[in-house]
Design a protein around this motif. Sequence first.
Motif, short mmCIF file in Angstrom:
data_model
loop_
_atom_site.label_atom_id
_atom_site.label_comp_id
_atom_site.label_asym_id
_atom_site.label_seq_id
_atom_site.Cartn_x
_atom_site.Cartn_y
_atom_site.Cartn_z
N ILE A 1 -0.03 13.64 -5.49
CA ILE A 1 -0.76 12.45 -5.42
C ILE A 1 -0.18 11.34 -4.75
N PHE A 2 -0.85 11.13 -3.50
CA PHE A 2 -0.15 10.09 -2.71
C PHE A 2 -0.64 8.75 -2.76
N ALA A 3 0.02 7.69 -2.94
CA ALA A 3 -0.40 6.37 -3.03
C ALA A 3 -0.07 5.32 -2.10
N PHE A 4 -0.90 4.71 -1.39
CA PHE A 4 -0.73 3.79 -0.25
C PHE A 4 -0.57 2.51 -1.24
N MET A 5 0.38 1.68 -1.26
CA MET A 5 0.82 0.52 -2.16
C MET A 5 1.00 -0.57 -1.11
N GLY A 6 0.67 -1.79 -1.65
CA GLY A 6 0.70 -2.90 -1.11
C GLY A 6 -0.08 -3.97 -1.34
N PRO A 7 0.08 -5.20 -0.99
CA PRO A 7 -0.89 -6.41 -1.22
C PRO A 7 -2.20 -6.18 -0.57
N SER A 8 -3.17 -6.99 -1.13
CA SER A 8 -4.61 -7.18 -0.64
C SER A 8 -4.47 -7.64 0.87
N GLY A 9 -5.49 -6.70 1.27
CA GLY A 9 -5.71 -6.98 2.85
C GLY A 9 -4.67 -6.57 3.88
N THR B 1 -5.98 17.33 -4.25
CA THR B 1 -4.84 16.45 -3.45
C THR B 1 -5.68 15.15 -3.58
N ILE B 2 -4.81 14.14 -4.29
CA ILE B 2 -5.27 12.79 -4.70
C ILE B 2 -4.54 11.60 -3.72
N ILE B 3 -5.20 10.91 -3.07
CA ILE B 3 -4.90 9.68 -2.17
C ILE B 3 -5.29 8.73 -2.60
N MET B 4 -4.46 7.93 -3.09
CA MET B 4 -5.10 6.54 -3.57
C MET B 4 -4.63 5.37 -2.94
N ALA B 5 -5.32 4.19 -3.00
CA ALA B 5 -4.79 3.04 -2.38
C ALA B 5 -4.54 2.02 -3.79
N SER B 6 -3.74 1.28 -3.94
CA SER B 6 -3.56 0.38 -4.87
C SER B 6 -2.63 -0.48 -4.76
N HIS B 7 -2.89 -1.91 -5.40
CA HIS B 7 -1.98 -3.09 -5.45
C HIS B 7 -0.95 -2.94 -6.56
N ASN B 8 -1.50 -2.10 -7.70
CA ASN B 8 -1.16 -2.04 -9.00
C ASN B 8 0.24 -1.27 -9.05
N ILE C 1 4.29 2.57 1.28
CA ILE C 1 4.01 0.99 1.40
C ILE C 1 3.61 0.42 2.76
N LEU C 2 2.53 -0.19 2.37
CA LEU C 2 1.89 -0.77 3.74
C LEU C 2 1.97 -2.34 3.60
N LEU C 3 2.41 -2.88 4.91
CA LEU C 3 2.43 -4.19 4.93
C LEU C 3 2.21 -4.88 6.23
N ASN C 4 0.98 -5.60 6.18
CA ASN C 4 0.47 -6.15 7.74
C ASN C 4 0.09 -4.91 8.56
N GLY C 5 -0.57 -3.90 7.97
CA GLY C 5 -0.83 -2.85 8.91
C GLY C 5 0.12 -1.90 9.18
N GLU C 6 1.27 -1.88 8.81
CA GLU C 6 2.37 -1.15 9.19
C GLU C 6 2.72 -0.25 7.89
N LEU C 7 2.91 0.85 8.17
CA LEU C 7 3.60 1.73 7.03
C LEU C 7 4.98 1.38 7.18
N ILE C 8 5.84 0.76 6.17
CA ILE C 8 7.02 0.36 6.46
C ILE C 8 7.85 1.22 5.64
N GLU C 9 7.44 2.13 4.74
CA GLU C 9 8.39 3.23 4.08
C GLU C 9 7.34 4.04 3.10
#
Lengths: 242, 244
Positions: A32-40, A188-195, A208-216
């Motif tokens: 279970i992979f999560a893309f996390m970050g603020p909206s937008g 395989t579960i891939i999710m996007a969440s800001h929670n 962790i995504l910030l401003n279109g970049e995967l920072i970590e």
Amino acid sequence: MKEMFRIENLSKSFGNKKVLQNINLKIFTGEIFAFMGPSGVGKTTMLRLLNLLEMPTTGKLIFNGNDTAILQKNNVMSRMSMLFQRPAIFNTSVFNNIAYSLVIRRVDKKTIEKKVIDALDLVGLAGCEKQKSLTLSGGEAQRMAFARAIVFKPDVLLLDEPTANLDPANVAKIEEIIRKIRSELGTTIIMASHNIHQVRRIADRVGILLNGELIEVNSKEQIFTHPFDARSYAFINGEFIY
Amino acid sequence: MSSAEFLVQGFIKAFELIFSLNPYIVSITGVSVRVSGTATLLATLTAIPLAFAISFIHFRGKQALITLVNTGMGLPPVFVGLFVFLMIVPVGPFGFLNIVYTKEAMILAQYILITPIITGISLAAIKAVPKLIIETVYTLGGTEKDAAVATLKEARFGIITAVLAGFGRALAEVGAILIVGGNIAHTGSVGGIGEGLSETRTLTTAITSETSKGEISTSIALGIILISLVLSVNIMANYFQRRD
């Protein structure tokens, strides 16, 4: 672990607007992979690219060892399923909604009935098959969409903010369903969440995504206890202004 | 006879004509329904694929086609009648078809009139289907064909409304079919009124000719049938709109 996706130098722009930049990532089978970050920040676009609803502007997306640019798009898409933040519901019964992916795959009627009943059981909607889907509550509709997304046993399930706008009871139910899908079907579960709390409860690894970049990208434990990037730390601790 | 008595007598006689299934009235109603029904069927077979093509396929001239459809929705019937007439008269480019003053000519005129209407309303119904529905089909493994079928299902009530609107328009139309059909009935009287059985005479064209002859009760009978048919179509259209 077997590699499900390999993303190489992927960027995506809409007109002049760069939404994702130079993404490099591997996602493994059964995690279970999560893309996390603020909206937008491009989380939804990332999922849409993985589902081939969008094509990258530059870079490569490798699925099961094959470059998706040269694969038959429909063959790849038919092995995945994506759940949108607000699910689109077909104006018909709950049964017909859930059976849809099996009907277009020409599965026989008896098998469809059994699989739909099983999927309804899994999401806690047993007995609702004859109900008009447009009469379901928000939480029930989301659970029905889950059943519809997993009934054909996809290899990959993409979840875009799966519990946004739901009450705590429904959030708990949906999270339970996500765990069940992984443990019972091995999906395989891939999710996007800001929670942040939800990601902490259910993800194995986090990007962790910030401003279109995967920072970590790291394991959940590492990200939440000792993030490498100061911006990750700020986001996780609610200090990030966006 | 006062004007009230005149009207009452007219209505009584009109209902007698309807309930006795007067052959002249029945033949006119039959021609109306057959001509409008056939035109609606042909227009539907053209309009729905056209609406889907406009919605799903990218091609050059698409915007011009949409403008043409929108313009066609407001075409003056008399102009269409004149245009078709000039095309099919013996000296016209399609004179060899030999269809002037026939039901075929009336069907052609109504087809030209209602195809843009059915296309335009269907197009609006298809566009109202959320993009997310189509994307959901793809995310569940569907093809472009599956997406089109799903859209058709989602837009079904709107499309049915479009077809009914086209049929209603065709039934109520008078100018074009009067020019190309000629409002012809066979010679000789049937059922004690009017002329012989209808050849190209419809409810609307018959009302104009019967009124001009002073056959008010016949006109009222034809008017009642016409209004009943149009009302039924509109009730059905409203029913489907409510279900949408």
